[in-house]
Design an enzyme around this catalytic site. Sequence first.
Site, PDB file in Angstrom:
ATOM      1  N   ARG A  96      41.055  37.353  52.636  1.00  0.00           N
ATOM      2  CA  ARG A  96      39.838  36.846  51.733  1.00  0.00           C
ATOM      3  C   ARG A  96      39.759  35.498  52.109  1.00  0.00           C
ATOM      4  O   ARG A  96      38.500  35.280  52.064  1.00  0.00           O
ATOM      5  CB  ARG A  96      40.071  37.505  50.202  1.00  0.00           C
ATOM      6  CG  ARG A  96      42.282  37.112  49.465  1.00  0.00           C
ATOM      7  CD  ARG A  96      42.134  37.474  48.451  1.00  0.00           C
ATOM      8  NE  ARG A  96      43.304  37.593  48.187  1.00  0.00           N
ATOM      9  CZ  ARG A  96      43.728  36.923  46.848  1.00  0.00           C
ATOM     10  NH1 ARG A  96      43.310  36.864  45.775  1.00  0.00           N
ATOM     11  NH2 ARG A  96      45.545  37.087  46.885  1.00  0.00           N
ATOM     12  N   SER A 149      39.783  35.592  42.763  1.00  0.00           N
ATOM     13  CA  SER A 149      40.282  36.526  43.734  1.00  0.00           C
ATOM     14  C   SER A 149      39.080  36.588  44.754  1.00  0.00           C
ATOM     15  O   SER A 149      39.602  37.069  46.541  1.00  0.00           O
ATOM     16  CB  SER A 149      40.177  37.648  43.306  1.00  0.00           C
ATOM     17  OG  SER A 149      41.132  37.886  41.864  1.00  0.00           O
ATOM     18  N   GLU A 192      28.920  45.266  37.946  1.00  0.00           N
ATOM     19  CA  GLU A 192      28.746  45.043  38.663  1.00  0.00           C
ATOM     20  C   GLU A 192      27.262  45.473  38.967  1.00  0.00           C
ATOM     21  O   GLU A 192      27.056  45.259  39.854  1.00  0.00           O
ATOM     22  CB  GLU A 192      30.106  46.221  39.450  1.00  0.00           C
ATOM     23  CG  GLU A 192      31.049  45.623  39.536  1.00  0.00           C
ATOM     24  CD  GLU A 192      32.028  45.837  37.875  1.00  0.00           C
ATOM     25  OE1 GLU A 192      31.741  45.979  37.117  1.00  0.00           O
ATOM     26  OE2 GLU A 192      32.904  44.657  38.014  1.00  0.00           O
ATOM     27  N   PHE A 243      35.697  48.519  42.795  1.00  0.00           N
ATOM     28  CA  PHE A 243      33.951  48.270  42.119  1.00  0.00           C
ATOM     29  C   PHE A 243      33.145  47.889  42.845  1.00  0.00           C
ATOM     30  O   PHE A 243      31.856  48.091  41.998  1.00  0.00           O
ATOM     31  CB  PHE A 243      34.480  46.528  40.814  1.00  0.00           C
ATOM     32  CG  PHE A 243      35.889  46.885  40.273  1.00  0.00           C
ATOM     33  CD1 PHE A 243      35.996  48.296  39.748  1.00  0.00           C
ATOM     34  CD2 PHE A 243      36.713  45.913  40.482  1.00  0.00           C
ATOM     35  CE1 PHE A 243      37.006  48.243  39.212  1.00  0.00           C
ATOM     36  CE2 PHE A 243      37.690  45.831  39.357  1.00  0.00           C
ATOM     37  CZ  PHE A 243      38.315  47.098  38.934  1.00  0.00           C
ATOM     38  N   HIS A 263      40.389  42.640  48.395  1.00  0.00           N
ATOM     39  CA  HIS A 263      41.343  43.925  47.627  1.00  0.00           C
ATOM     40  C   HIS A 263      41.561  45.518  48.269  1.00  0.00           C
ATOM     41  O   HIS A 263      41.790  46.296  47.273  1.00  0.00           O
ATOM     42  CB  HIS A 263      41.395  43.764  46.224  1.00  0.00           C
ATOM     43  CG  HIS A 263      41.981  42.132  45.995  1.00  0.00           C
ATOM     44  ND1 HIS A 263      40.991  41.186  46.395  1.00  0.00           N
ATOM     45  CD2 HIS A 263      42.977  41.434  45.451  1.00  0.00           C
ATOM     46  CE1 HIS A 263      42.316  40.016  45.577  1.00  0.00           C
ATOM     47  NE2 HIS A 263      42.758  40.780  44.690  1.00  0.00           N
ATOM     48  N   ASP A 323      49.583  46.324  41.901  1.00  0.00           N
ATOM     49  CA  ASP A 323      48.618  47.015  40.676  1.00  0.00           C
ATOM     50  C   ASP A 323      47.843  48.076  40.891  1.00  0.00           C
ATOM     51  O   ASP A 323      47.367  48.324  39.792  1.00  0.00           O
ATOM     52  CB  ASP A 323      47.037  46.108  41.002  1.00  0.00           C
ATOM     53  CG  ASP A 323      46.580  44.504  40.524  1.00  0.00           C
ATOM     54  OD1 ASP A 323      47.201  44.733  39.354  1.00  0.00           O
ATOM     55  OD2 ASP A 323      45.431  43.746  40.226  1.00  0.00           O
ATOM     56  N   ARG A 365      43.667  41.229  49.787  1.00  0.00           N
ATOM     57  CA  ARG A 365      44.474  40.784  49.795  1.00  0.00           C
ATOM     58  C   ARG A 365      45.897  40.017  49.985  1.00  0.00           C
ATOM     59  O   ARG A 365      46.215  38.944  49.621  1.00  0.00           O
ATOM     60  CB  ARG A 365      45.296  41.067  47.934  1.00  0.00           C
ATOM     61  CG  ARG A 365      45.957  40.120  46.989  1.00  0.00           C
ATOM     62  CD  ARG A 365      46.016  41.577  45.822  1.00  0.00           C
ATOM     63  NE  ARG A 365      46.656  39.960  45.341  1.00  0.00           N
ATOM     64  CZ  ARG A 365      48.383  40.435  45.030  1.00  0.00           C
ATOM     65  NH1 ARG A 365      48.963  40.616  46.046  1.00  0.00           N
ATOM     66  NH2 ARG A 365      49.176  39.733  44.299  1.00  0.00           N
TER      67      ARG A 365
END
Lengths: 320, 283
Positions: free
Chosen positions: A16, A43, A64, A89, A115, A123, A173
């Site tokens: 990222r 992020s 989104e 998302f 991610h 997560d 990530r």
Amino acid sequence: MSLDLKFTYTEKKDTRSGFGDGFLEAGRKNPNVVGLCADLIGSLKMGDFQKEFPERFFQTGIAEANMIGISAGLAIGGKIPFAGTFANFATGRVYDQIRQSVAYSDKNVKICASHAGLTLGEDGATHQILEDLGMMKMLPHMTVINPCDYNQTKAATLAIAEHEGPVYLRFGRPSWPIFTPKDQKFEIGKAWKMIDGKDVTIFATGHLVWEAVVAEAMLREEGIHAEVINIHTIKPLDEEAILESVKKTGCAVSAEEHQINGGLGDSIAQTLIRHNPAPLEYVGVNDSFGESGTPTQLLEKYGLNAENIVKAAKAAIARK
Amino acid sequence: MGKQSIEQLQKVATQLRRDVLRMVHAVQSGHPGAPLGCAEFFVALYFDQLHHNPDFKMDGKGEDLFFLSNGHLSAGWYSVLARSGYFPVEELKTFRKLNSRLQGHPATHEHLPGIRVASGSLGQGLSVAIGVAQAKKIEKDDKLVYILMGDGELQEGQIWEAAMYAAHQKVDNLIATVDYNGQQIDGPTEKIMDLKNLKAKWESFGWVVNEITNGNDMQSVLDGLEKAKELAGKGKPVVNLLYTEMGYGVDFMVGTHKWHGSPPNDEQLANALGQLEETLGDY
Ligand SMILES: Cc1ncc(C[n+]2csc(CCOP(=O)(O)OP(=O)(O)O)c2C)c(N)n1
Ligand SMILES: [Mg+2]
């Protein structure tokens, strides 16, 4: 471990960050590049761009669907929007918006998804999307890209800014080895043969390209010479490179941080079945959701690491 | 295009109604109800309000742009686009047929001039229009972006994401309109999912609300749209609540959801056309 690796690294970084740095550079090169993010600027590493070009960056809040629609509108107005959020998302949550307002309407929108996959880690399954490549590759007009490390992600980000048309760019990530060259040229739709071999071809994408590089060295210790091909572009798929390699090696393994169903392996299988039905083994998630854990633990538990690629390669060879 | 008299505009609206009925009748499919109710709006917008260029350019720089979020009003939109010179009026006869540019719901895929994004899946257009409006702001283009939505469509959550965003970002070069006909597919909105106090809803989201209480009277629509333009550019997005009657102009169609998506049969078409003078010549 003293493996004789064909590619090595001195530094690790998250892909990222490659996106974030590429995005900033793309913004400096082209004033039409704009950014959007749904409350995940840190992020997604989009903060530097936002700071440098505040008038070209739009915080959409946690909305989104709206972000995808606004991106389509900005594209109509001649902008090149990069819309960033977590891969889950960025796809499943907004599939219909992408389908109608972006893909069917052929809008020059870059959907930037971080991610992705199991390596998101702790997560857990709510965030670990493993179906996004499948959803995106099914959409007509959509280009789907999954680079493997910081350098390649940065190069890919710059390349999609210059590509006209909707793109899904998938990255991740975790901190990951940087093993591909700095300032490399990124050719959309062109597979990269990283290691020559003759016994089996490993087609890998995303983080698993590194696992494939490790697997190749492990196989070589046992006298098996694997060819490693980096499929950073899932769609359009470089069928020519795939067929050429399998013609030589006679069997293949696909490796991806994604469901087997609908992923890269599926696309390769379609290519092989039509032109050269050769044994193919899949390394991917087998019809299950993920869970919490460290990236390394998860790749091991779900059968996606170098050891699994080695096993799959031997199985493919045995079926020749 | 020079300004046209009320009488001329009314003639176009009547012809639009004929076009819509004949189009949906010809293929025995499509949505007559809402376009009949929005005839005055479509005509007032395209023949009086918009600074636009029928020599279509996708980016629409330097022009006012219109977006149709409730894509099922396609027949009405196609008619007004054709009648204002975007493509030959003759082409209306291809509506919903194989190989046509006039898809069941608006699409860009076949490159029909006037269409900039696909719609049909409800709830997406407002977001798109906001993006276009923001691109105009970046370009320092002072023209306006218009968007039409259905009232039932407001039940979609994305609309309210967009509403919140547009106010927060002060997208004041945007004029949204709600076709406030009180009807949706399964019945009156009041029964299906009551919108309650729409004016208060939009105001509480930070929008300026402009009520056009007779959306089927050309003068009222012109005045209302004129007022909306004055309200624009003052830091807040503007929404018109356009009170219309579904099926307006045909006595047996007016005011009921039954004509949302049903075409007339031969007899009903003849009856309906008997109530609407052929003003500009049928396609
Ligand atoms: C996302 C989505 N859900 C459902 C539909 C099916 N649908 C088409 S029109 C309509 C009713 C819309 O009501 P309204 O916006 O009031 O339009 P009107 O009936 O007044 O023309 C529905 C449910 C759709 N097109 N898109
Ligand atoms: Mg309605």
